[in-house]
Design a protein around this motif. Structure first.
Motif, PDB file in Angstrom:
ATOM      1  N   PRO A 348      49.288 175.162 -33.592  1.00 21.74           N
ATOM      2  CA  PRO A 348      48.179 174.289 -33.976  1.00 21.74           C
ATOM      3  C   PRO A 348      46.855 174.831 -33.455  1.00 21.74           C
ATOM      4  CG  PRO A 348      49.302 173.378 -32.081  1.00 21.74           C
ATOM      5  CD  PRO A 348      50.073 174.612 -32.477  1.00 21.74           C
ATOM      6  N   SER A 349      45.780 174.439 -34.105  1.00 19.25           N
ATOM      7  CA  SER A 349      44.457 174.745 -33.576  1.00 19.25           C
ATOM      8  C   SER A 349      44.261 174.020 -32.254  1.00 19.25           C
ATOM      9  CB  SER A 349      43.383 174.290 -34.575  1.00 19.25           C
ATOM     10  OG  SER A 349      42.095 174.355 -33.990  1.00 19.25           O
ATOM     11  N   LEU A 350      43.521 174.655 -31.350  1.00 18.79           N
ATOM     12  CA  LEU A 350      43.175 173.997 -30.090  1.00 18.79           C
ATOM     13  C   LEU A 350      41.821 173.297 -30.162  1.00 18.79           C
ATOM     14  CD1 LEU A 350      44.373 176.518 -27.355  1.00 18.79           C
ATOM     15  CD2 LEU A 350      45.518 174.481 -28.230  1.00 18.79           C
ATOM     16  N   ARG A 351      41.146 173.384 -31.278  1.00 19.75           N
ATOM     17  CA  ARG A 351      39.884 172.668 -31.434  1.00 19.75           C
ATOM     18  C   ARG A 351      40.139 171.166 -31.274  1.00 19.75           C
ATOM     19  NH1 ARG A 351      35.005 175.446 -31.296  1.00 19.75           N
ATOM     20  NH2 ARG A 351      35.540 177.619 -31.710  1.00 19.75           N
ATOM     21  N   ASN A 352      39.355 170.525 -30.407  1.00 20.54           N
ATOM     22  CA  ASN A 352      39.440 169.081 -30.163  1.00 20.54           C
ATOM     23  C   ASN A 352      40.803 168.663 -29.604  1.00 20.54           C
ATOM     24  OD1 ASN A 352      36.942 169.270 -31.439  1.00 20.54           O
ATOM     25  ND2 ASN A 352      37.199 167.362 -32.543  1.00 20.54           N
ATOM     26  N   VAL A 353      41.500 169.588 -28.962  1.00 20.09           N
ATOM     27  CA  VAL A 353      42.866 169.309 -28.526  1.00 20.09           C
ATOM     28  C   VAL A 353      42.932 168.207 -27.485  1.00 20.09           C
ATOM     29  CG1 VAL A 353      42.869 171.112 -26.723  1.00 20.09           C
ATOM     30  CG2 VAL A 353      45.023 170.399 -27.790  1.00 20.09           C
ATOM     31  N   ALA A 354      41.942 168.105 -26.609  1.00 21.80           N
ATOM     32  CA  ALA A 354      42.002 167.096 -25.548  1.00 21.80           C
ATOM     33  C   ALA A 354      41.944 165.679 -26.108  1.00 21.80           C
ATOM     34  CB  ALA A 354      40.867 167.311 -24.549  1.00 21.80           C
ATOM     35  N   ALA A 355      41.419 165.535 -27.313  1.00 21.15           N
ATOM     36  CA  ALA A 355      41.239 164.204 -27.899  1.00 21.15           C
ATOM     37  C   ALA A 355      42.414 163.778 -28.761  1.00 21.15           C
ATOM     38  CB  ALA A 355      39.952 164.179 -28.729  1.00 21.15           C
ATOM     39  N   ARG A 356      43.489 164.561 -28.801  1.00 22.63           N
ATOM     40  CA  ARG A 356      44.578 164.175 -29.697  1.00 22.63           C
ATOM     41  C   ARG A 356      45.964 164.265 -29.050  1.00 22.63           C
ATOM     42  NH1 ARG A 356      43.030 169.197 -32.386  1.00 22.63           N
ATOM     43  NH2 ARG A 356      44.703 170.725 -32.178  1.00 22.63           N
ATOM     44  N   ALA A 357      46.078 163.723 -27.857  1.00 24.54           N
ATOM     45  CA  ALA A 357      47.405 163.567 -27.261  1.00 24.54           C
ATOM     46  C   ALA A 357      48.208 162.544 -28.076  1.00 24.54           C
ATOM     47  CB  ALA A 357      47.260 163.090 -25.827  1.00 24.54           C
ATOM     48  N   PRO A 358      49.555 162.599 -28.033  1.00 23.74           N
ATOM     49  CA  PRO A 358      50.422 163.540 -27.313  1.00 23.74           C
ATOM     50  C   PRO A 358      50.564 164.851 -28.059  1.00 23.74           C
ATOM     51  CG  PRO A 358      51.762 161.951 -28.470  1.00 23.74           C
ATOM     52  CD  PRO A 358      50.325 161.533 -28.704  1.00 23.74           C
ATOM     53  N   TYR A 359      51.345 165.767 -27.502  1.00 23.81           N
ATOM     54  CA  TYR A 359      51.337 167.158 -27.969  1.00 23.81           C
ATOM     55  C   TYR A 359      52.712 167.651 -28.420  1.00 23.81           C
ATOM     56  CZ  TYR A 359      46.826 166.784 -25.754  1.00 23.81           C
ATOM     57  OH  TYR A 359      45.559 166.366 -25.418  1.00 23.81           O
ATOM     58  N   MET A 360      52.653 168.746 -29.153  1.00 23.20           N
ATOM     59  CA  MET A 360      53.790 169.446 -29.755  1.00 23.20           C
ATOM     60  C   MET A 360      54.204 168.733 -31.047  1.00 23.20           C
ATOM     61  SD  MET A 360      53.734 171.963 -27.888  1.00 23.20           S
ATOM     62  CE  MET A 360      53.801 172.764 -26.310  1.00 23.20           C
ATOM     63  N   HIS A 361      55.191 169.323 -31.748  1.00 21.30           N
ATOM     64  CA  HIS A 361      55.480 168.895 -33.114  1.00 21.30           C
ATOM     65  C   HIS A 361      56.056 167.478 -33.205  1.00 21.30           C
ATOM     66  CE1 HIS A 361      59.230 170.793 -31.666  1.00 21.30           C
ATOM     67  NE2 HIS A 361      59.835 169.894 -32.407  1.00 21.30           N
ATOM     68  N   ALA A 362      56.571 166.960 -32.094  1.00 19.88           N
ATOM     69  CA  ALA A 362      57.074 165.591 -32.102  1.00 19.88           C
ATOM     70  C   ALA A 362      56.528 164.799 -30.928  1.00 19.88           C
ATOM     71  CB  ALA A 362      58.609 165.583 -32.087  1.00 19.88           C
ATOM     72  N   GLY A 363      55.345 165.186 -30.451  1.00 19.07           N
ATOM     73  CA  GLY A 363      54.708 164.449 -29.364  1.00 19.07           C
ATOM     74  C   GLY A 363      55.509 164.442 -28.078  1.00 19.07           C
ATOM     75  N   GLN A 364      56.194 165.564 -27.808  1.00 20.90           N
ATOM     76  CA  GLN A 364      57.087 165.596 -26.644  1.00 20.90           C
ATOM     77  C   GLN A 364      56.350 165.508 -25.308  1.00 20.90           C
ATOM     78  OE1 GLN A 364      57.397 167.578 -29.350  1.00 20.90           O
ATOM     79  NE2 GLN A 364      59.502 168.265 -29.675  1.00 20.90           N
ATOM     80  N   PHE A 365      55.088 165.936 -25.252  1.00 23.84           N
ATOM     81  CA  PHE A 365      54.363 165.972 -23.985  1.00 23.84           C
ATOM     82  C   PHE A 365      53.141 165.065 -24.055  1.00 23.84           C
ATOM     83  CE2 PHE A 365      56.173 170.421 -24.104  1.00 23.84           C
ATOM     84  CZ  PHE A 365      57.272 170.097 -23.292  1.00 23.84           C
ATOM     85  N   ALA A 366      52.971 164.256 -23.007  1.00 25.60           N
ATOM     86  CA  ALA A 366      51.910 163.243 -23.021  1.00 25.60           C
ATOM     87  C   ALA A 366      50.536 163.804 -22.692  1.00 25.60           C
ATOM     88  CB  ALA A 366      52.253 162.115 -22.043  1.00 25.60           C
ATOM     89  N   THR A 367      50.474 164.852 -21.863  1.00 24.24           N
ATOM     90  CA  THR A 367      49.181 165.350 -21.395  1.00 24.24           C
ATOM     91  C   THR A 367      49.090 166.865 -21.556  1.00 24.24           C
ATOM     92  OG1 THR A 367      49.897 165.774 -19.111  1.00 24.24           O
ATOM     93  CG2 THR A 367      49.177 163.521 -19.641  1.00 24.24           C
ATOM     94  N   LEU A 368      47.867 167.373 -21.477  1.00 30.27           N
ATOM     95  CA  LEU A 368      47.672 168.817 -21.509  1.00 30.27           C
ATOM     96  C   LEU A 368      48.388 169.485 -20.335  1.00 30.27           C
ATOM     97  CD1 LEU A 368      43.867 168.974 -22.400  1.00 30.27           C
ATOM     98  CD2 LEU A 368      45.774 169.649 -23.873  1.00 30.27           C
ATOM     99  N   GLU A 369      48.328 168.846 -19.192  1.00 27.91           N
ATOM    100  CA  GLU A 369      48.992 169.411 -18.015  1.00 27.91           C
ATOM    101  C   GLU A 369      50.496 169.523 -18.233  1.00 27.91           C
ATOM    102  OE1 GLU A 369      45.070 167.814 -16.714  1.00 27.91           O
ATOM    103  OE2 GLU A 369      46.688 167.076 -17.990  1.00 27.91           O
ATOM    104  N   ASP A 370      51.097 168.553 -18.929  1.00 27.60           N
ATOM    105  CA  ASP A 370      52.528 168.633 -19.246  1.00 27.60           C
ATOM    106  C   ASP A 370      52.821 169.852 -20.116  1.00 27.60           C
ATOM    107  OD1 ASP A 370      53.047 166.290 -17.864  1.00 27.60           O
ATOM    108  OD2 ASP A 370      52.917 165.020 -19.639  1.00 27.60           O
ATOM    109  N   VAL A 371      51.963 170.086 -21.090  1.00 32.05           N
ATOM    110  CA  VAL A 371      52.139 171.246 -21.970  1.00 32.05           C
ATOM    111  C   VAL A 371      52.077 172.538 -21.162  1.00 32.05           C
ATOM    112  CG1 VAL A 371      51.165 172.546 -23.901  1.00 32.05           C
ATOM    113  CG2 VAL A 371      51.179 170.040 -23.966  1.00 32.05           C
ATOM    114  N   LEU A 372      51.091 172.648 -20.307  1.00 34.06           N
ATOM    115  CA  LEU A 372      50.904 173.875 -19.538  1.00 34.06           C
ATOM    116  C   LEU A 372      52.056 174.104 -18.562  1.00 34.06           C
ATOM    117  CD1 LEU A 372      47.080 173.496 -18.918  1.00 34.06           C
ATOM    118  CD2 LEU A 372      48.214 174.955 -20.595  1.00 34.06           C
ATOM    119  N   ARG A 373      52.568 173.023 -17.989  1.00 31.57           N
ATOM    120  CA  ARG A 373      53.728 173.171 -17.107  1.00 31.57           C
ATOM    121  C   ARG A 373      54.955 173.643 -17.886  1.00 31.57           C
ATOM    122  NH1 ARG A 373      51.213 168.998 -13.960  1.00 31.57           N
ATOM    123  NH2 ARG A 373      51.886 167.379 -15.407  1.00 31.57           N
TER     124      ARG A 373
END
Length: 426
Positions: A348-373
């Motif tokens: 996915p594009s990272l443009r405006n990524v902080a404003a569109r949680a949760p993350y990954m194709h099925a919203g598996q991660f709630a925060t950016l920090e979760d994704v990075l971990r």
């Protein structure tokens, strides 16, 4: 893996901004650069500025994408709840103009809850394949899928053609010419309920073709509207401008933590290997070991998307495409048996990524920090093979991602600088 860079070998942006910087220097002394970058890093930064996206590329399979009449019709169809089985769902239900043209939910919801997250629309016309699994190869074809999906609009294409006849005949003619003679149409679709499938099978072939043509043009109109939705400049873009113009004072738009995060993004985090170019995506598909929602039924991702794409009558090579076969290069050279496609999903594009949680194709991660971990831990894939290198593992293309708590905090801070406005059609 070397980053796939969209720069123009110090690109037009680099030259233009450097020229601006030099002219300003001639007029007044600028503050010395606070943050220093190598020539290769400057080239990457220049390639990531939003202006490098340029005008949306013309889709050869949609001859009407630049037609303003088609775009106006498309906007109306995008917001029309009649294009759903229950009369309450439109494209805008999941792609809200007030929310980056997505819904902010873990899983998309139309008539029912889906199995994947809604993807945002800005910049979508720049990517060769749509949806998380790439099962569509154009914006217009993508628009058709949800209309007949039982979990989304749940409608049928014959009913949609009737709606065009009854409510949009004038607008259709302005965009595409005369409506074909359709006669009295039952509810019918090759993808619908058993009764709708039977009605479709009983329909004369010329009528089915005319219904398909109207249906395809509905998608082309919606694409003409959606292709005008784009990302605007962010704080990151202002930092790039300041850096290329050698304006140290203007570099203060970034905090020291933002700068550290950007250095991790370009360096040890290896983020730029997939998130590059002005939209910060390589438009490709990767298996990075993201855990499935249901481990007993993991999502096959691109592997199934390829099969659906190649069988789709509304793809670039299909009878309703406006392209000539040589113009469908991406589709002509796809391999349907690539083992790397198993459980791979679109970057996915990272443009405006902080404003569109949760993350990954099925919203598996709630925060950016979760994704990075997740990327730092590099877990094994439940299905297929993760591209991420694990500690101690010899990997042909990647090194192990080693991130400490400070790196993760800094990276998350940098990612929040990518938020900017969404430009909408006027």
């Amino acid at each position: 893996m070397k980053p796939r860079i969209h720069a123009l070998a110090m690109g037009t942006l680099w030259v233009a901004l450097l020229g601006v910087g030099l002219s300003v220097v001639a007029a007044q002394a600028l503050a010395p650069l606070r943050d220093l970058w190598s020539p290769s890093e400057l080239q990457v930064l220049a390639s990531m500025h939003i202006r490098e996206a340029g005008p949306r590329p013309q889709d050869p399979s949609n001859a009407y994408e630049s037609n303003p009449h088609a775009a106006r019709l498309g906007e109306a169809l995008f917001n029309d709840v009649r294009l759903s089985r229950n009369g309450r769902v439109s494209c805008a239900s999941c792609h809200s103009a007030s929310g980056q043209f997505e819904d902010g939910k873990r899983l998309g919801e139309g008539l029912a809850r889906g199995t994947r997250r809604t993807m945002p629309l800005p910049g979508a016309s720049h990517t060769p394949f749509l949806f998380w699994d790439g099962r569509k190869d154009s914006l217009w074809s993508q628009a058709l899928g949800p209309m007949e999906d039982p979990a989304e609009h749940g409608g049928n294409r014959a009913k949609f053609a009737r709606i065009i006849q009854e409510h949009y005949a004038h607008d259709y003619r302005r965009a595409f010419g005369e409506l074909p003679a359709l006669g009295t149409l039952p509810d019918a679709s090759p993808l619908g309920s058993p009764a709708e499938k039977a009605a479709w099978a009983a329909m004369p072939e010329p009528t089915r073709d005319r219904v398909n043509r109207v249906f395809a043009n509905m998608g082309k109109a919606i694409a003409a509207y959606e292709s005008r939705i784009s990302y605007g400049p962010s704080r990151f873009d202002r930092y790039v401008e300041a850096t290329l113009a050698r304006d140290g004072q203007a570099q203060a738009v970034f905090s020291p933590q933002d700068v550290r995060g950007l250095r991790v993004f370009l360096g040890k985090g290896q983020c730029v290997s997939c998130h590059n170019g002005p939209l910060m995506t390589d438009h490709a598909f990767h298996n990075t070991g993201v855990p499935p929602l249901d481990p007993t039924r993991p999502d096959r991702g691109r592997a199934d998307g390829l099969r659906k794409l190649l069988a789709d009558p509304f793809n670039c090579l299909g009878p309703y495409s406006d392209a000539k076969p040589p113009q469908c290069g991406e589709l002509n050279f796809l391999s349907s048996d690539d083992p790397g496609s198993l459980a791979a999903f679109r970057t996915p594009s990272l443009r405006n990524v902080a404003a569109r949680a949760p993350y990954m194709h099925a919203g598996q991660f709630a925060t950016l920090e979760d994704v990075l971990r997740h990327y730092a831990e590099s877990p094994r894939a439940v299905l297929g093979h993760s591209e991420l290198a694990r500690p101690g593992e010899k990997h042909a293309e990647r090194q192990t991602i080693t991130l400490g708590d400070r790196d993760i905090a800094d990276l998350a801070a940098f990612l929040r600088t990518l938020d900017g406005p969404v430009n909408q059609p006027r």
